[in-house]
Design an enzyme around this catalytic site. Sequence first.
Site, PDB file in Angstrom:
ATOM      1  N   SER A 145       0.818  -1.212   0.000  1.00  0.00           N
ATOM      2  CA  SER A 145       0.000   0.000   0.000  1.00  0.00           C
ATOM      3  C   SER A 145       0.859   1.273   0.000  1.00  0.00           C
ATOM      4  CB  SER A 145      -0.941  -0.002   1.211  1.00  0.00           C
ATOM      5  OG  SER A 145      -0.191  -0.075   2.405  1.00  0.00           O
TER       6      SER A 145
ATOM      7  N   LYS B 297       1.407  -5.121   5.183  1.00  0.00           N
ATOM      8  CA  LYS B 297       1.907  -5.822   6.369  1.00  0.00           C
ATOM      9  C   LYS B 297       1.987  -4.980   7.633  1.00  0.00           C
ATOM     10  CE  LYS B 297       6.811  -5.812   5.052  1.00  0.00           C
ATOM     11  NZ  LYS B 297       7.956  -6.687   4.798  1.00  0.00           N
TER      12      LYS B 297
ATOM     13  N   GLN C 196      11.255  12.303   0.382  1.00  0.00           N
ATOM     14  CA  GLN C 196      11.415  13.712   0.757  1.00  0.00           C
ATOM     15  C   GLN C 196      11.431  14.622  -0.460  1.00  0.00           C
ATOM     16  OE1 GLN C 196      14.965  14.026   3.148  1.00  0.00           O
ATOM     17  NE2 GLN C 196      14.146  12.783   4.803  1.00  0.00           N
TER      18      GLN C 196
ATOM     19  N   GLU D 253      17.841  18.431  -8.240  1.00  0.00           N
ATOM     20  CA  GLU D 253      18.565  17.343  -7.560  1.00  0.00           C
ATOM     21  C   GLU D 253      19.682  16.853  -8.468  1.00  0.00           C
ATOM     22  OE1 GLU D 253      15.599  14.463  -6.393  1.00  0.00           O
ATOM     23  OE2 GLU D 253      14.990  15.645  -4.660  1.00  0.00           O
TER      24      GLU D 253
ATOM     25  N   HIS E   6      22.239   5.928  -1.157  1.00  0.00           N
ATOM     26  CA  HIS E   6      22.059   7.385  -1.119  1.00  0.00           C
ATOM     27  C   HIS E   6      23.267   7.974  -0.411  1.00  0.00           C
ATOM     28  CE1 HIS E   6      20.372  11.344  -0.576  1.00  0.00           C
ATOM     29  NE2 HIS E   6      19.289  10.997  -1.249  1.00  0.00           N
TER      30      HIS E   6
ATOM     31  N   ARG F 164      24.079  10.075  -8.116  1.00  0.00           N
ATOM     32  CA  ARG F 164      24.240   9.461  -6.793  1.00  0.00           C
ATOM     33  C   ARG F 164      25.344   8.427  -6.689  1.00  0.00           C
ATOM     34  NH1 ARG F 164      18.129   8.625  -4.976  1.00  0.00           N
ATOM     35  NH2 ARG F 164      17.873  10.860  -4.908  1.00  0.00           N
TER      36      ARG F 164
ATOM     37  N   HIS G 176      19.534   2.576  -0.326  1.00  0.00           N
ATOM     38  CA  HIS G 176      18.379   3.458  -0.471  1.00  0.00           C
ATOM     39  C   HIS G 176      17.323   2.906  -1.429  1.00  0.00           C
ATOM     40  CE1 HIS G 176      16.203   7.248  -0.658  1.00  0.00           C
ATOM     41  NE2 HIS G 176      16.410   7.349  -1.962  1.00  0.00           N
TER      42      HIS G 176
ATOM     43  N   ARG H  66      19.348   4.786 -10.840  1.00  0.00           N
ATOM     44  CA  ARG H  66      18.143   5.620 -10.960  1.00  0.00           C
ATOM     45  C   ARG H  66      18.469   7.097 -10.799  1.00  0.00           C
ATOM     46  NH1 ARG H  66      14.514   7.854  -7.091  1.00  0.00           N
ATOM     47  NH2 ARG H  66      15.517   6.724  -5.386  1.00  0.00           N
TER      48      ARG H  66
ATOM     49  N   LEU I 165       9.155   7.764  -7.657  1.00  0.00           N
ATOM     50  CA  LEU I 165       7.722   8.017  -7.453  1.00  0.00           C
ATOM     51  C   LEU I 165       7.051   8.165  -8.817  1.00  0.00           C
ATOM     52  CD1 LEU I 165       7.910  10.548  -4.463  1.00  0.00           C
ATOM     53  CD2 LEU I 165       7.130   8.182  -4.364  1.00  0.00           C
TER      54      LEU I 165
END
Length: 546
Positions: free
Chosen positions: A12, A34, A46, A120, A249, A295, A356, A391, A397
């Site tokens: 979820s 869970k 964030q 970023e 990260h 990263r 991360h 990534r 997201l």
Amino acid sequence: MKNESDFLVIGSGVAGLLFALKVADHGTVTIITKRNLAESNTAYAQGGIAAVVAETDTFESHIADTHASGDGLCNPQVVETVVKSAPERIQELVELGVRFNRNRENTSGTADLHLDLCREGGHSHNRIVHADDLTGLAVEEALVDQVRRHKNIAVFENHIAIDLITRSTNLQRGMTITNHEVYCYGAYVMDRNTTDIHTFCAKTIMLATGGAGKVYAYTSNPDIATGDGIAMAYRAGATVANLEFVQFHPTCLFHPEAKNFLISEAVRGDGGLLVNAAGERFMENYSPLKELACRDVVARAIDAELKKRGDDSVFLDISHKDTDFIKTRFPNLYAKCLSFGIDMTTDPIPVVPAAHYMCGGVATDICGRTNIQRLFAVGETACTGLHGANRLASNSLLEALVYAHNAAAQAIEDMQSFAFEVSPELPSWDDLGAIDSDEVIMVSHSWDAVRRLMWNYVGIVRSDKRLARARRRIDMIQDEINEYYWDFKITPDLIELRNITMVGDLIIRCATHRKESRGLHYSIAYPEKNDARWKKDTVLRRPFIH
Ligand code: FAD
Ligand code: SIN
């Protein structure tokens, strides 16, 4: 108990909840999760969501940045689809009630939302849509609110999926078969409160179980991130890919009392500088992009700096910026750091890299379909081809939003075009006598052993020798779990231990296979990238035995 519905959603976070909402007008939906409904990696995100919504930005630029970060392994069709779908998905979130920061000076192409956009690492434009420094929570809360109100959605909290239920329709027992003949009918699920195990069946099964940060001793992820979906899918015969590409990260808070706390990349995006314990900037020695390199580069630079100097942490310093700006832009980070005695408006923040994000996962097509019929995978548990070997910040997201949308459209179409059999006669879970084990301590020791060996031997910098040692140790722990613990009454801790161990094993196998350095996989034995031999995904599949 046997539960039947049209759609079974396991997990979820943003992926599971958005999928559930999109299919709920077309059939009954069961969500199992869970912990509580909102607990997820999503809730801790964030920085924000990458999307081309400014008139000065272009799809071509976001596509190029994604490929540059992915270091040659991104799937071009997937990158283009995801990047071009982003504005529509952001618009949809706004309509679902997500309150992103606005900036009247920004003209955005998206229905003039005037979204505030930040920067970023790896992005060549300001394109991160955000809700202060708590973007994930804003998204998760809006989706939870909608899900709770939908009459077709039933939610089972504190229910942990143990294994998928798969069958082949046309072969006899004992035969090894290819996966396109395998169907998924549901999952065996433990109610954590009663420890009873139930059978959940559906016409479509969506795996949205998120990442696997807990495979490592140090991680930005919350406790739910134990790679359950990847492990369950692999055991069921699904194809998994690219598990060597674990993203570390660069900047997690280094403090004895802080557990898994991330210092957002947006701090560097807004001018934060990395310095070593002597107060010297070092990123210029590693990349011309300095603090805003991708990263993988920044995490390796910090790792090298720590090893060179023997320090415990480096420092992220944004104290040269205006105090009010810092407090307004990063209210959550400011408050959290202050609770540990660090005032980020005046002091540098001690930071270290930590596991991360899992770039690999269950291999899917552009609609989130796996190679097992009726089984979809979306979000961090999936490997879609978007991220390649590393990534790009805030593309996760976004990927979850786009794939939840695509998978919902496909699942609805499948429902309409096929006459689905909900489930054939399925056996209940066989609990093998279910005797209580007195080995609780051993289970907890094994958790610790797996996470430490993954950190020490399969971390940011790898070698053949360390990988071989990790393989031997993890094999022993897997044998112990399968041959000993699993005969007793199982517990949620044991279910998760089995999964982190299996995902650890898959990471080691993928990392051992790739004889080059690319993106997040760096091997001292093969420090160069080798396009001629290795510009391809690492794919693993276990034969399905009926
Ligand atoms: P999750 O949100 O992790 O949801 C997984 C769900 O599955 C949870 O509800 C969990 O309880 C449930 N679950 C797991 N196993 C089982 C099981 N066996 N049975 C039942 N339920 C189960 N990405 C960005 O793009 N931008 C960011 O700014 C950003 N910041 C981040 C900051 C932090 C601290 C972290 C940890 C991640 C961040 N990420 C960010 C990554 C991003 O948040 C995740 O990749 C994304 O939210 C994953 O969404 P998901 O729905 O796939 O999984
Ligand atoms: C962050 O805020 O630094 C996390 C962004 C991401 O993981 O994409």
